[in-house]
Design a protein around this motif. Structure first.
Motif, PDB file in Angstrom:
ATOM      1  N   TYR A 223       0.854  -1.179   0.000  1.00 15.89           N
ATOM      2  CA  TYR A 223       0.000   0.000   0.000  1.00 15.89           C
ATOM      3  C   TYR A 223       0.895   1.235   0.000  1.00 15.89           C
ATOM      4  CZ  TYR A 223      -4.023  -2.940   1.109  1.00 15.89           C
ATOM      5  OH  TYR A 223      -5.007  -3.892   1.063  1.00 15.89           O
ATOM      6  N   ALA A 224       0.472   2.278  -0.714  1.00 17.93           N
ATOM      7  CA  ALA A 224       1.268   3.498  -0.779  1.00 17.93           C
ATOM      8  C   ALA A 224       0.338   4.708  -0.759  1.00 17.93           C
ATOM      9  CB  ALA A 224       2.135   3.519  -2.034  1.00 17.93           C
ATOM     10  N   GLU A 225       0.625   5.638   0.126  1.00 12.88           N
ATOM     11  CA  GLU A 225      -0.180   6.854   0.245  1.00 12.88           C
ATOM     12  C   GLU A 225       0.390   7.946  -0.654  1.00 12.88           C
ATOM     13  OE1 GLU A 225      -1.446  10.260   3.559  1.00 12.88           O
ATOM     14  OE2 GLU A 225      -0.167   8.554   4.133  1.00 12.88           O
ATOM     15  N   VAL A 226      -0.479   8.602  -1.394  1.00  9.87           N
ATOM     16  CA  VAL A 226      -0.066   9.744  -2.211  1.00  9.87           C
ATOM     17  C   VAL A 226       0.249  10.907  -1.278  1.00  9.87           C
ATOM     18  CG1 VAL A 226      -0.736  11.367  -4.020  1.00  9.87           C
ATOM     19  CG2 VAL A 226      -1.496   8.977  -4.140  1.00  9.87           C
ATOM     20  N   VAL A 227       1.472  11.411  -1.337  1.00  8.09           N
ATOM     21  CA  VAL A 227       1.859  12.538  -0.480  1.00  8.09           C
ATOM     22  C   VAL A 227       2.043  13.827  -1.273  1.00  8.09           C
ATOM     23  CG1 VAL A 227       2.904  11.046   1.257  1.00  8.09           C
ATOM     24  CG2 VAL A 227       4.317  11.930  -0.608  1.00  8.09           C
ATOM     25  N   ALA A 228       2.170  13.723  -2.586  1.00  6.84           N
ATOM     26  CA  ALA A 228       2.276  14.929  -3.424  1.00  6.84           C
ATOM     27  C   ALA A 228       1.746  14.610  -4.815  1.00  6.84           C
ATOM     28  CB  ALA A 228       3.724  15.408  -3.509  1.00  6.84           C
ATOM     29  N   HIS A 229       1.047  15.593  -5.400  1.00 11.59           N
ATOM     30  CA  HIS A 229       0.474  15.436  -6.744  1.00 11.59           C
ATOM     31  C   HIS A 229       0.708  16.737  -7.495  1.00 11.59           C
ATOM     32  CE1 HIS A 229      -2.591  15.206  -9.921  1.00 11.59           C
ATOM     33  NE2 HIS A 229      -2.609  13.896  -9.727  1.00 11.59           N
ATOM     34  N   ASP A 230       1.635  16.727  -8.421  1.00 13.59           N
ATOM     35  CA  ASP A 230       2.042  17.928  -9.147  1.00 13.59           C
ATOM     36  C   ASP A 230       1.585  17.808 -10.594  1.00 13.59           C
ATOM     37  OD1 ASP A 230       3.290  20.139 -10.225  1.00 13.59           O
ATOM     38  OD2 ASP A 230       5.333  19.378 -10.001  1.00 13.59           O
ATOM     39  N   LEU A 231       0.592  18.599 -10.978  1.00 18.60           N
ATOM     40  CA  LEU A 231       0.075  18.569 -12.344  1.00 18.60           C
ATOM     41  C   LEU A 231       0.969  19.449 -13.209  1.00 18.60           C
ATOM     42  CD1 LEU A 231      -2.345  17.263 -13.851  1.00 18.60           C
ATOM     43  CD2 LEU A 231      -3.535  19.446 -13.584  1.00 18.60           C
ATOM     44  N   ARG A 232       1.856  18.849 -13.989  1.00 20.61           N
ATOM     45  CA  ARG A 232       2.818  19.600 -14.778  1.00 20.61           C
ATOM     46  C   ARG A 232       2.205  20.165 -16.059  1.00 20.61           C
ATOM     47  NH1 ARG A 232       8.205  18.147 -13.620  1.00 20.61           N
ATOM     48  NH2 ARG A 232       8.344  17.908 -11.355  1.00 20.61           N
ATOM     49  N   THR A 233       1.310  19.409 -16.692  1.00 23.77           N
ATOM     50  CA  THR A 233       0.572  19.849 -17.873  1.00 23.77           C
ATOM     51  C   THR A 233      -0.868  19.396 -17.660  1.00 23.77           C
ATOM     52  OG1 THR A 233       0.712  17.863 -19.254  1.00 23.77           O
ATOM     53  CG2 THR A 233       2.657  19.302 -19.217  1.00 23.77           C
ATOM     54  N   PRO A 234      -1.796  19.783 -18.545  1.00 23.27           N
ATOM     55  CA  PRO A 234      -3.175  19.319 -18.357  1.00 23.27           C
ATOM     56  C   PRO A 234      -3.319  17.806 -18.319  1.00 23.27           C
ATOM     57  CG  PRO A 234      -3.134  21.159 -19.888  1.00 23.27           C
ATOM     58  CD  PRO A 234      -1.700  20.791 -19.634  1.00 23.27           C
ATOM     59  N   ASP A 235      -2.343  17.054 -18.854  1.00 27.00           N
ATOM     60  CA  ASP A 235      -2.501  15.600 -18.867  1.00 27.00           C
ATOM     61  C   ASP A 235      -1.292  14.838 -18.318  1.00 27.00           C
ATOM     62  OD1 ASP A 235      -0.775  16.123 -20.907  1.00 27.00           O
ATOM     63  OD2 ASP A 235      -1.866  15.005 -22.444  1.00 27.00           O
ATOM     64  N   ILE A 236      -0.350  15.535 -17.669  1.00 28.78           N
ATOM     65  CA  ILE A 236       0.804  14.867 -17.076  1.00 28.78           C
ATOM     66  C   ILE A 236       0.936  15.282 -15.615  1.00 28.78           C
ATOM     67  CG2 ILE A 236       3.323  14.621 -17.082  1.00 28.78           C
ATOM     68  CD1 ILE A 236       3.299  15.012 -20.080  1.00 28.78           C
ATOM     69  N   ALA A 237       1.026  14.307 -14.743  1.00 28.06           N
ATOM     70  CA  ALA A 237       1.182  14.562 -13.320  1.00 28.06           C
ATOM     71  C   ALA A 237       2.403  13.814 -12.788  1.00 28.06           C
ATOM     72  CB  ALA A 237      -0.060  14.131 -12.543  1.00 28.06           C
ATOM     73  N   VAL A 238       3.074  14.429 -11.818  1.00 30.08           N
ATOM     74  CA  VAL A 238       4.161  13.777 -11.098  1.00 30.08           C
ATOM     75  C   VAL A 238       3.636  13.436  -9.712  1.00 30.08           C
ATOM     76  CG1 VAL A 238       6.474  14.032 -10.135  1.00 30.08           C
ATOM     77  CG2 VAL A 238       5.943  14.963 -12.408  1.00 30.08           C
ATOM     78  N   LEU A 239       3.579  12.139  -9.410  1.00 35.21           N
ATOM     79  CA  LEU A 239       3.042  11.679  -8.139  1.00 35.21           C
ATOM     80  C   LEU A 239       4.174  11.172  -7.250  1.00 35.21           C
ATOM     81  CD1 LEU A 239       0.565  11.245 -10.232  1.00 35.21           C
ATOM     82  CD2 LEU A 239      -0.337   9.752  -8.450  1.00 35.21           C
ATOM     83  N   THR A 240       4.129  11.547  -5.993  1.00 29.21           N
ATOM     84  CA  THR A 240       5.052  11.025  -4.991  1.00 29.21           C
ATOM     85  C   THR A 240       4.242  10.261  -3.963  1.00 29.21           C
ATOM     86  OG1 THR A 240       6.545  12.900  -5.324  1.00 29.21           O
ATOM     87  CG2 THR A 240       6.842  11.596  -3.326  1.00 29.21           C
ATOM     88  N   VAL A 241       4.684   9.041  -3.665  1.00 23.38           N
ATOM     89  CA  VAL A 241       3.928   8.193  -2.747  1.00 23.38           C
ATOM     90  C   VAL A 241       4.852   7.642  -1.666  1.00 23.38           C
ATOM     91  CG1 VAL A 241       2.356   7.535  -4.619  1.00 23.38           C
ATOM     92  CG2 VAL A 241       4.273   6.028  -4.042  1.00 23.38           C
ATOM     93  N   ARG A 242       4.239   7.287  -0.520  1.00 25.92           N
ATOM     94  CA  ARG A 242       4.976   6.715   0.605  1.00 25.92           C
ATOM     95  C   ARG A 242       4.475   5.289   0.840  1.00 25.92           C
ATOM     96  NH1 ARG A 242       3.678  10.068   4.222  1.00 25.92           N
ATOM     97  NH2 ARG A 242       5.583  11.359   4.240  1.00 25.92           N
ATOM     98  N   PRO A 243       5.276   4.264   0.540  1.00 23.12           N
ATOM     99  CA  PRO A 243       4.852   2.885   0.786  1.00 23.12           C
ATOM    100  C   PRO A 243       4.674   2.622   2.279  1.00 23.12           C
ATOM    101  CG  PRO A 243       6.773   2.971  -0.675  1.00 23.12           C
ATOM    102  CD  PRO A 243       6.603   4.327  -0.083  1.00 23.12           C
TER     103      PRO A 243
END
Length: 450
Positions: A223-243
């Motif tokens: 299981y991994a919790e999303v800790v950051a969600h950075d929408l770089r373009t309308p259809d590209i996101a950079v997600l950071t998660v913590r297992p």
């Protein structure tokens, strides 16, 4: 999932096929909608025969894989084993009717073994080709021990996240034989069936043993919790998660991701950084039309949401035992594992040259160029070049011909399947041998963008 540990790769195979699975002569119930005017060729009972062990073979070079989607058969390998010859003959026969084979396989599986339906996603439109295609790919490579065993062990470990257990494999084998015997009737006989039974028995046992060994050291999923969600373009996101527990992986590898919005639907994404001391993981995700998982991750996921991760996989990693340079081609979100490779080289304190070609259709698609340029400023051995199709009218693989030479470089490719195919051709044309070109199998990652 709990899975009993088998004692060896030979467990359940020696002495014939009895005790592993015995194909039925007739199905208990004929799948609805799958009858046609020709009588079905049902698998026949066969006499026990000693199996072929992929662990004992001395394999020839790997043949090009036949595709059950494209219908392109592989050429016969020299000195192929008798079973491999029969298996490939079957593959050639079913290629023109691959869709029917796939549909009939799942119809048999769900009618004969309805309890297995819960292991698959509610909608089968994206899943339907994968299991059968994986089995056929493995069967065709039965004579190539190193590639086959590595491929099967990854499959076995990866299938744990679906809840697959050893007792499920006989059911799949039975239905595989049933589908093949029906649609390869022109070449099907007892000898061919015996070859497929031996082949599948070997395949399944390697997968079972790999899953059992993996169970001793790793969970079926994290299981991994999303800790950051950075929408770089309308259809590209950079997600950071913590297992929820340590997640071991290597830079350049990828994992499978499941979201809470689409249970049992998994997609592959590469890690966008080398392993970090804080244990966080980063992914670059592009939402594509009708992509269930990608759209959920880009447009629905927010900090606090919990996703599931499968085990790490992939061989596009840096060999730190050499000092060869790295020639990296990353297209679109394929820049993510390239960035991880650069970080990996930096963390090892090496000063080997790294040349990165970052391909995109437009300026907007260079969503991570600032990060790559900052890395270039920090590391004098790193060079980053952006290749924008709409400005230069130059495809990414072609750009490498203008630079070089690349004799002392290992090549790494990540991006859309078409870019990988053309990139491999371009790299070989400039003299980089095949064993120094690294990418993860296109067939494995076709679904990554979904």
């Amino acid at each position: 999932m709990d899975a009993p540990t088998t004692t060896s790769a030979d467990n359940g195979t020696s002495g014939g096929v009895d005790g592993w699975f015995t194909p039925r002569r007739k199905p208990a119930t004929e799948p609805e909608g799958e009858r046609d005017t020709a009588a079905a060729s049902e698998p026949a009972e066969i006499s026990p025969a000693p199996p072929i062990s992929v662990l004992e073979a001395s394999p020839p070079s790997l043949p090009a894989a036949a595709s059950v989607v494209s219908g392109t058969p592989a050429p016969e390998a020299q000195e192929a084993s008798p079973d491999a010859v029969l298996v490939r003959r079957t593959m050639v026969e079913i290629a023109p009717v691959a869709d029917k084979v796939t549909s009939y396989f799942y119809a048999l599986l769900f009618v004969r073994h309805p309890d297995l339906r819960s292991l698959f996603p509610p909608a089968m439109d994206t899943q339907r080709d994968r299991l059968l295609k994986a089995l056929l790919t493995a069967a065709e490579h039965i004579d190539n021990t190193p590639v086959l065993v590595d491929y099967l062990q990854n499959l076995g470990r990866g299938h744990r996240k679906y809840g697959t257990r050893p007792e499920h494999y006989p059911a799949v084998g039975e239905c595989l034989i049933g589908a093949l015997s029906r649609y390869a009737a022109a070449v099907w006989d007892e000898e061919t069936e015996a070859a497929w039974v031996r082949t599948y028995t070997t395949i399944s046992q390697v997968m079972i043993d790999a899953a059992a060994a993996d169970e001793l050291r790793a969970p079926a999923w994290w299981y991994a919790e999303v800790v950051a969600h950075d929408l770089r373009t309308p259809d590209i996101a950079v997600l950071t998660v913590r297992p929820d527990q340590p997640y071991p992986f290597l830079a350049g590898q990828y994992t499978s991701v499941e979201t809470p919005w689409w249970p049992r639907v998994w997609r592959h994404y590469s890690f966008a950084s080398a392993p970090r001391s804080d244990g966080l993981l980063t992914f670059h995700v592009k939402a594509v039309p009708a992509g269930w998982v990608s759209n959920a991750l880009v447009h629905r996921a927010r900090p606090g949401d919990v996703i599931r991760l499968g085990p790490p996989a992939g061989s596009m990693t840096v060999d730190h035992a050499t000092d060869s340079g790295l020639l990296c081609l990353g297209g679109g979100t394929g820049i993510a594992p390239i960035k991880a490779l650069v970080e990996d080289v930096a963390e090892h304190g090496e000063r080997r040259p790294v040349e990165v070609f970052y391909g995109a259709r437009t300026d907007q698609d260079l969503y991570d160029i600032d990060t790559m340029l900052r890395l270039q400023q920090s590391h004098p051995w790193l060079s980053v070049r952006a290749i924008i199709d709409q400005q230069a009218h130059l495809q990414l693989p072609d750009a490498i011909r203008e630079y070089g030479p690349w004799n002392e470089y290992d090549a790494y490719l990540s991006g859309p399947p078409g870019m990988i195919r053309s990139g491999v051709d371009a790299l070989r044309n400039v003299g980089i041998p095949a064993d120094r070109i690294r990418h993860d199998a296109v067939e494995e990652l076709v679904s990554a963008s979904g």
